[in-house]
Design an enzyme around this catalytic site. Sequence first.
Site, mmCIF file in Angstrom:
data_model
loop_
_atom_site.group_PDB
_atom_site.id
_atom_site.type_symbol
_atom_site.label_atom_id
_atom_site.label_comp_id
_atom_site.label_asym_id
_atom_site.label_seq_id
_atom_site.Cartn_x
_atom_site.Cartn_y
_atom_site.Cartn_z
ATOM 1 N N ARG A 93 0.828 -1.205 0.000
ATOM 2 C CA ARG A 93 0.000 0.000 0.000
ATOM 3 C C ARG A 93 0.858 1.248 0.000
ATOM 4 O O ARG A 93 1.918 1.278 0.617
ATOM 5 C CB ARG A 93 -0.849 0.085 1.272
ATOM 6 N N GLY A 102 -7.262 7.183 -1.118
ATOM 7 C CA GLY A 102 -7.686 6.619 -2.400
ATOM 8 C C GLY A 102 -6.975 7.185 -3.619
ATOM 9 O O GLY A 102 -7.276 6.820 -4.747
ATOM 10 N N ARG A 337 -5.223 6.765 11.432
ATOM 11 C CA ARG A 337 -4.780 8.099 11.006
ATOM 12 C C ARG A 337 -5.761 9.113 11.589
ATOM 13 O O ARG A 337 -6.887 8.745 11.964
ATOM 14 C CB ARG A 337 -4.759 8.209 9.482
ATOM 15 N N HIS A 455 -16.083 5.847 -0.777
ATOM 16 C CA HIS A 455 -15.192 6.844 -1.368
ATOM 17 C C HIS A 455 -15.886 8.199 -1.494
ATOM 18 O O HIS A 455 -15.362 9.232 -1.081
ATOM 19 C CB HIS A 455 -14.730 6.352 -2.740
ATOM 20 N N SER A 764 0.126 48.475 -0.324
ATOM 21 C CA SER A 764 -0.718 47.285 -0.317
ATOM 22 C C SER A 764 -0.326 46.464 -1.542
ATOM 23 O O SER A 764 -0.356 46.979 -2.670
ATOM 24 C CB SER A 764 -2.192 47.674 -0.394
ATOM 25 N N CYS A 831 -3.682 42.904 -0.787
ATOM 26 C CA CYS A 831 -5.099 42.866 -1.143
ATOM 27 C C CYS A 831 -5.337 42.027 -2.398
ATOM 28 O O CYS A 831 -6.455 41.930 -2.871
ATOM 29 C CB CYS A 831 -5.661 44.262 -1.307
ATOM 30 N N TYR A 851 -1.187 43.411 7.715
ATOM 31 C CA TYR A 851 -2.514 42.822 7.534
ATOM 32 C C TYR A 851 -2.627 42.110 6.189
ATOM 33 O O TYR A 851 -1.824 42.342 5.275
ATOM 34 C CB TYR A 851 -3.615 43.890 7.654
HETATM 35 C C1 PEP Z 1 -4.218 43.162 -7.556
HETATM 36 O O1 PEP Z 1 -3.773 43.445 -8.662
HETATM 37 O O2 PEP Z 1 -3.727 42.291 -6.834
HETATM 38 C C2 PEP Z 1 -5.411 43.856 -7.034
HETATM 39 C C3 PEP Z 1 -5.836 43.624 -5.810
HETATM 40 O O3 PEP Z 1 -6.083 44.657 -7.854
HETATM 41 P P1 PEP Z 1 -7.043 44.169 -9.026
HETATM 42 O O4 PEP Z 1 -7.301 42.736 -8.821
HETATM 43 O O5 PEP Z 1 -8.260 45.009 -8.911
HETATM 44 O O6 PEP Z 1 -6.251 44.453 -10.247
#
Ligand code: PEP
Length: 874
Positions: A93, A102, A337, A455, A764, A831, A851
């Site tokens: 196995r 699986g 497991r 499964h 960002s 972001c 963040y």
């Molecule tokens: C990015 O480019 O990561 C972003 C957050 O802006 P958009 O997705 O609006 O281009």
Amino acid sequence: MSHKYVYQFSEGNGTMRELLGGKGANLADMTGLGMPVPHGFVVTTEACTKYYDDNQVIADSIIDEMFENVAKIEAISGKKFGDPTNPLLLSVRSGSRASMPGMMDTILNLGLNDKVVEGIAELSGNPRFAYDSYRRFIQMFADVVMDLPKHNFEVIIDEMKEEKGIVLDTQFDAADLKEMVRRFKEYYTAHKNEEFPSDPRVQLIESVKAVFRSWNNPRAIYYRRLNDIPASWGTAVNVQMMVFGNMGDDCGTGVAFTRNPATGENKLYGEFLMNAQGEDVVAGIRTPKEIEELKDVMPAAYDEFVTICNKLEAHYKDMQDVEFTIERGKLYMLQTRNGKRTAAAALKIAVDLVNEGMISKEKAVLQVNPHQLDALLHPQFDENALKQAKLIGSALPASPGAASGKVALTAAKAVEMKNAGEKVVLVRLETSPEDIEGMHVSEGILTARGGMTSHAAVVARGMGTCCVSGCGDIRFSKNGTFELGGQTFKEGDYISLDGTTGRIYGEAVKTVPASISGDFETLMEWADEFRTLQVRTNADNPRDAKQAFDFGAQGIGLVRTEHMFFEGDRIKAMREMIVSKSEQQRRRALEKLLPMQREDFEGIYEAMQGFPVTIRYLDPPLHEFLPTNPQDIKDLAAEMNLEVSELEGIIESLHEFNPMMGHRGVRLAVSYPEIAEMQTRAVIEAALNVSRRHPEWNMVPEIMIPLVGEVNELRYVKDIVVKTADELIAASGLELKYLVGTMIEIPRAALKADEIAKEAEFFSFGTNDLTQMTFGFSRDDAGNFLTHYYDKKIYEQDPFARLDQGGVGKLVDMACRLGKEGRPNIKLGICGEHGGDPSSIDFCHRVGLHYVSCSPFRVPIARLAAAHAALKNK
Ligand code: PEP
Ligand code: MG
């Protein structure tokens, strides 16, 4: 001594997962704990990696080591591999470091040939059992090792059933099975141009190779991509003495969870079958009995089993998923497991284990996989809609949640329909690991066969996908339809499933978002105690902002202002602004947009109750807003006092060959500063209005300029922003602080981050664009060719989903360091989509971001992932 590639179970322990794989390490652990584990050994993950490094050859020295270990099992058991008088049979196995149920291959009953089978028949006194094992072995070996699909053999079985006039496998007698073996081998020789290998040595070597190969089968690759498992880990191979659950009525086999994997209830939960082999339970061909009934059938074995389960849970300090076999009344443990479980069960188990004093809060937080929370956040049926819906059947509630979609009868069709934008419910006789992709794209899965541990049930539960299994009332017909509850369905018809109750409805039923409470809140609070990363959300309207706030978002990391301009009348004003020929005309259009934008911002500020809100200025290529249909063009021309042909000319002139790298982002504000002016007015006036209502919030709006690659362009726009904002604030008589920052989403911005930071109060990371521009492939088109890259193992993951830490991540890391050189107290966040992906969040933690920001429904996932990052990187 030369490097060791093979370990007896008695030589290993639970800390050796990387080398022995999860299954091997746990078998070693159980052996060490004195539990009844059939003897065996592990060929290590290093042997697998070496096999690939050596061009798919197992080194002779490793083969020698394997057979030295076979000899050790022979010595302990008194049986001999290949010896008809007292034969040792083996199972082979796979077992990688992370459990991949699986996804890879297994071969049982290894060591059988025409002579050994006779020995087994004699020793067991059960020739039917001996030949049944032999035919199963031929089928499995041919399928797994030699690529002769199992179902080709099923055709032979069906032919024989017809000849004999029987319907069930169990109706074959020993002579039939012997004949079946003959036909299987004949078929094998005809298709492989060679005899079926009768030498047990060859059988073992080829089987081990096949398991190594299965590490790279398409379903394993897909599963790894889904679960962030690197290809470099390789799989170990467990070679173990066979014990038989199918030797007679004093034998049996089963699987169990030490707690309920659907609800988390602290109660042993499982199924077993007497006189059967493990695959019979999992494949769902016969319907198994509840584990408690074993108490009546075999009280001693049951008691021993319960004691072992309790010990295992106490040892691993987590819910266990175990497999066992009873041979002639004696219990053997084949595997343990940490059990896969629903999200609700995961939370309950983690919280219960803390309350039972078994684990710490840290451990509990680490025990819940952030990806899993998704399932809690997924839809349930709308109660009123459900009352109207017609119930057409019910079956096992295998994995909770509600699903409504169009029927697909094969996994491939499910993928095709999903790609065409449909919501799909996959309906199958039973599922197998080949169906993984089809299962993943489906809203829900319905199977005619299979129990709660089949499964379909196990895999769906792991994915958090709704599943109803074992619906024996389904009648499939050959013309691609099925019948249930008097209704006939074909592909494309609607069906709805409730995975919590097992109910099935023959129509589309409205679903509503999930509600969460109880253990969820408790675990989230614990997670919040440990994390250092803040979690914000990407939201463009007050409704989404409120949702994210309720999920625990600590601010907004990205408001995409352009998203506000698609609705109703707004698009008209936006178009007017874009096609304006003069600044004056543009200012007129912007005046129309201002109140709408201001009102939206006020709603968003209110929803976030004083948490920081980052508003990004207009970013997208302008052509996205241009009218394309003739009526819209005519209407816009009339509104603007233009000839249609004149407007068409303007639209034509705005065409760009590569809009993603064209006139977008900060470039728009450089060309048309009045846009930045209007947006600043909206941001600041909305903030002043809300501050008047809620002075206690001390609002500090954050203005974000997108797609900057050069400090001078940022400075140019920033000057406009500051001038406009300061005038408005001065005129208001209020005090209002605000920040101006930028996105880092162009590689040049990352390279020049120290200079840019002199002007930017925050960065960002827009890792969507940063990934696009670093790789040089389009975020909109890459999906079309990336599948080839996964198949060819050039990339393992979609870099738009998981941050490419070695490449794009290097830019992020560098920009953070340079940014701090330029401005020591610079605020850093992300972001891009990666802000909600757990492995990328771990990276964000390590490079020191303050963040992450992600879509509202991923906020809880990000909170938990941030806690994992903090605990794992302590
Ligand atoms: C990015 O480019 O990561 C972003 C957050 O802006 P958009 O997705 O609006 O281009
Ligand atoms: Mg971007």
